[in-house]
Design an enzyme around this catalytic site. Structure first.
Site, mmCIF file in Angstrom:
data_model
loop_
_atom_site.group_PDB
_atom_site.id
_atom_site.type_symbol
_atom_site.label_atom_id
_atom_site.label_comp_id
_atom_site.label_asym_id
_atom_site.label_seq_id
_atom_site.Cartn_x
_atom_site.Cartn_y
_atom_site.Cartn_z
ATOM 1 N N VAL A 16 0.856 -1.188 0.000
ATOM 2 C CA VAL A 16 0.000 0.000 0.000
ATOM 3 C C VAL A 16 0.894 1.241 0.000
ATOM 4 O O VAL A 16 2.084 1.151 0.260
ATOM 5 C CB VAL A 16 -0.968 0.020 1.218
ATOM 6 C CG1 VAL A 16 -1.944 -1.132 1.134
ATOM 7 C CG2 VAL A 16 -0.212 0.005 2.532
ATOM 8 N N CYS A 17 0.285 2.385 -0.304
ATOM 9 C CA CYS A 17 1.040 3.636 -0.370
ATOM 10 C C CYS A 17 1.767 3.881 0.957
ATOM 11 O O CYS A 17 1.205 3.574 1.998
ATOM 12 C CB CYS A 17 0.100 4.807 -0.666
ATOM 13 S SG CYS A 17 -0.321 4.887 -2.415
ATOM 14 N N PRO A 18 2.976 4.385 0.893
ATOM 15 C CA PRO A 18 3.651 4.922 -0.289
ATOM 16 C C PRO A 18 4.571 3.926 -0.993
ATOM 17 O O PRO A 18 5.281 4.309 -1.909
ATOM 18 C CB PRO A 18 4.477 6.057 0.296
ATOM 19 C CG PRO A 18 4.911 5.533 1.637
ATOM 20 C CD PRO A 18 3.733 4.693 2.122
ATOM 21 N N TYR A 43 -3.320 -2.046 -5.530
ATOM 22 C CA TYR A 43 -3.823 -1.034 -4.596
ATOM 23 C C TYR A 43 -4.419 0.105 -5.430
ATOM 24 O O TYR A 43 -3.682 0.801 -6.135
ATOM 25 C CB TYR A 43 -2.667 -0.544 -3.708
ATOM 26 C CG TYR A 43 -3.063 0.433 -2.645
ATOM 27 C CD1 TYR A 43 -3.989 0.090 -1.662
ATOM 28 C CD2 TYR A 43 -2.505 1.702 -2.605
ATOM 29 C CE1 TYR A 43 -4.347 0.987 -0.673
ATOM 30 C CE2 TYR A 43 -2.853 2.606 -1.616
ATOM 31 C CZ TYR A 43 -3.779 2.246 -0.659
ATOM 32 O OH TYR A 43 -4.128 3.140 0.326
#
Length: 80
Positions: A16-18, A43
């Site tokens: 997932v981010c980042p 994602y």
């Protein structure tokens, strides 16, 4: 063989981010102009963030291809 002559493939599914954003940037920095990076993501937020980052770095998003439910491949051409 796919539609693009992919120079490097990056699989950040499950991240997932980042992380997808950071890993994409890192991969692009090690590539030469004209090469194509294929990034596998799952994602949804990355589908919007990665193209924005790529464009701000001066590279070109060739295509965002849906390859499954909530799974995409982003093809990026490295510009000089």
């Amino acid at each position: 063989m796919g539609k693009y002559n992919v120079s490097k493939s990056l699989d950040v599914r499950g991240e997932v981010c980042p992380v997808p954003d950071v890993e994409t940037k890192r991969a692009l920095k090690s590539m030469k102009p004209g090469e194509i990076l294929e990034v596998w993501i799952d994602y949804p937020m990355s589908k919007e963030r990665i193209p924005e980052t790529v464009k701000s770095m001066g590279h070109e998003v060739l295509e965002i291809e849906e390859v499954g439910p909530s799974e995409w491949k982003i093809y990026i051409k490295v510009n000089g």
